[in-house]
Motif scaffolding. Structure first.
Motif, mmCIF file in Angstrom:
data_model
loop_
_atom_site.group_PDB
_atom_site.id
_atom_site.type_symbol
_atom_site.label_atom_id
_atom_site.label_comp_id
_atom_site.label_asym_id
_atom_site.label_seq_id
_atom_site.Cartn_x
_atom_site.Cartn_y
_atom_site.Cartn_z
ATOM 1 N N ILE A 19 -9.150 38.796 56.915
ATOM 2 C CA ILE A 19 -10.424 38.086 56.946
ATOM 3 C C ILE A 19 -10.281 36.708 57.579
ATOM 4 O O ILE A 19 -11.095 36.298 58.406
ATOM 5 N N PHE A 20 -9.232 35.975 57.217
ATOM 6 C CA PHE A 20 -9.124 34.581 57.619
ATOM 7 C C PHE A 20 -8.303 34.359 58.886
ATOM 8 O O PHE A 20 -8.111 33.216 59.283
ATOM 9 N N SER A 21 -7.844 35.398 59.532
ATOM 10 C CA SER A 21 -7.074 35.241 60.759
ATOM 11 C C SER A 21 -8.011 34.872 61.911
ATOM 12 O O SER A 21 -9.064 35.478 62.089
ATOM 13 N N LYS A 22 -7.615 33.896 62.698
ATOM 14 C CA LYS A 22 -8.439 33.455 63.833
ATOM 15 C C LYS A 22 -8.287 34.395 65.028
ATOM 16 O O LYS A 22 -9.229 34.613 65.776
ATOM 17 N N ASN A 23 -7.100 34.961 65.206
ATOM 18 C CA ASN A 23 -6.842 35.835 66.328
ATOM 19 C C ASN A 23 -7.182 37.276 65.938
ATOM 20 O O ASN A 23 -6.674 37.791 64.943
ATOM 21 N N PRO A 24 -8.053 37.965 66.688
ATOM 22 C CA PRO A 24 -8.430 39.333 66.306
ATOM 23 C C PRO A 24 -7.278 40.331 66.394
ATOM 24 O O PRO A 24 -7.241 41.297 65.648
ATOM 25 N N VAL A 25 -6.319 40.100 67.274
ATOM 26 C CA VAL A 25 -5.173 41.004 67.368
ATOM 27 C C VAL A 25 -4.327 40.904 66.107
ATOM 28 O O VAL A 25 -3.903 41.917 65.539
ATOM 29 N N TYR A 26 -4.093 39.686 65.625
ATOM 30 C CA TYR A 26 -3.352 39.514 64.375
ATOM 31 C C TYR A 26 -4.122 40.119 63.202
ATOM 32 O O TYR A 26 -3.531 40.680 62.279
ATOM 33 N N SER A 27 -5.443 40.018 63.251
ATOM 34 C CA SER A 27 -6.265 40.587 62.196
ATOM 35 C C SER A 27 -6.099 42.099 62.130
ATOM 36 O O SER A 27 -5.971 42.677 61.046
ATOM 37 N N VAL A 28 -6.064 42.761 63.275
ATOM 38 C CA VAL A 28 -5.857 44.210 63.297
ATOM 39 C C VAL A 28 -4.457 44.559 62.813
ATOM 40 O O VAL A 28 -4.258 45.528 62.077
ATOM 41 N N LEU A 29 -3.464 43.773 63.201
ATOM 42 C CA LEU A 29 -2.097 44.031 62.740
ATOM 43 C C LEU A 29 -1.985 43.864 61.219
ATOM 44 O O LEU A 29 -1.316 44.659 60.545
ATOM 45 N N PHE A 30 -2.650 42.855 60.673
ATOM 46 C CA PHE A 30 -2.657 42.698 59.217
ATOM 47 C C PHE A 30 -3.402 43.850 58.536
ATOM 48 O O PHE A 30 -3.047 44.261 57.432
ATOM 49 N N LEU A 31 -4.426 44.386 59.207
ATOM 50 C CA LEU A 31 -5.148 45.530 58.651
ATOM 51 C C LEU A 31 -4.261 46.774 58.620
ATOM 52 O O LEU A 31 -4.335 47.575 57.682
ATOM 53 N N ILE A 32 -3.409 46.934 59.618
ATOM 54 C CA ILE A 32 -2.459 48.047 59.619
ATOM 55 C C ILE A 32 -1.502 47.923 58.434
ATOM 56 O O ILE A 32 -1.218 48.900 57.737
ATOM 57 N N VAL A 33 -1.008 46.709 58.175
ATOM 58 C CA VAL A 33 -0.118 46.498 57.031
ATOM 59 C C VAL A 33 -0.861 46.745 55.720
ATOM 60 O O VAL A 33 -0.304 47.309 54.769
ATOM 61 N N THR A 34 -2.133 46.363 55.662
ATOM 62 C CA THR A 34 -2.941 46.619 54.466
ATOM 63 C C THR A 34 -3.089 48.114 54.225
ATOM 64 O O THR A 34 -2.968 48.583 53.086
ATOM 65 N N PHE A 35 -3.343 48.879 55.290
ATOM 66 C CA PHE A 35 -3.425 50.332 55.134
ATOM 67 C C PHE A 35 -2.084 50.921 54.708
ATOM 68 O O PHE A 35 -2.046 51.918 53.992
#
Length: 165
Positions: A19-35
């Motif tokens: 949610i709080f990541s400014k870079n959308p690519v990092y946000s997707v990578l964090f979403l992969i780790v969340t999954f």
């Protein structure tokens, strides 16, 4: 039980980073780790099939597709339009409504006694395969024929010259 709490903490931590990541690519990578942490939860709950499906479908296909689309779009601050303050206020209000709903749902939970399953092997791949290929064999085969015909139809629609079939 300590592993469950550790993985739950990691799930919450990485979802907040999404949610709080400014870079959308990092946000997707964090979403992969969340999954991935969700897959660990499924394994801890003895639902191996859900863990495998979550790993293959969400982490392997959908999130990689999101990552490629974000890299293709090449988002930066110059191309992104400025958001009005009214839109930001509406986002905050809707977020607070969601938080209020979640707090009300958690307060209404009754967790006095633990949930005990009648069949502890219900989420195993072996048991799911037995049910799928015994009781639901005909619908399973019909759906496979339907998917095959959809694949053939999409190949035929994608051809350049329909006369050369």
């Amino acid at each position: 039980m300590n592993l469950f709490y550790f993985v739950a903490f990691l799930s919450i931590f990485f979802s907040l980073l999404v949610i709080f990541s400014k870079n959308p690519v990092y946000s997707v990578l964090f979403l992969i780790v969340t999954f991935f942490t969700f897959s660990v939860h499924y394994i801890l709950l003895n639902a191996q099939f859900l863990a495998i499906v979550n790993f293959i479908v969400y982490m392997g296909a959908i999130m990689v597709l999101f990552l490629f689309v974000l890299m293709l779009l090449n988002l930066n601050k110059d191309t992104e339009p400025m958001k009005s303050s009214l839109l930001k206020i509406a986002g905050v209000v809707s977020g607070l409504c969601l938080l209020l709903t979640l707090v009300g749902a958690v307060k209404s939970l009754n967790v006095s006694e633990p949930l005990i399953l009648k069949d502890p092997g219900i989420g195993l791949v072996k048991n799911l395969g037995k049910v799928l290929f015994n009781e639901f064999l005909l619908p399973f085969e019909v759906s496979s024929i339907l998917l095959f015909s959809a694949m053939v139809g999409s190949v035929l629609l994608a051809k350049k010259d329909p006369k050369k079939i």
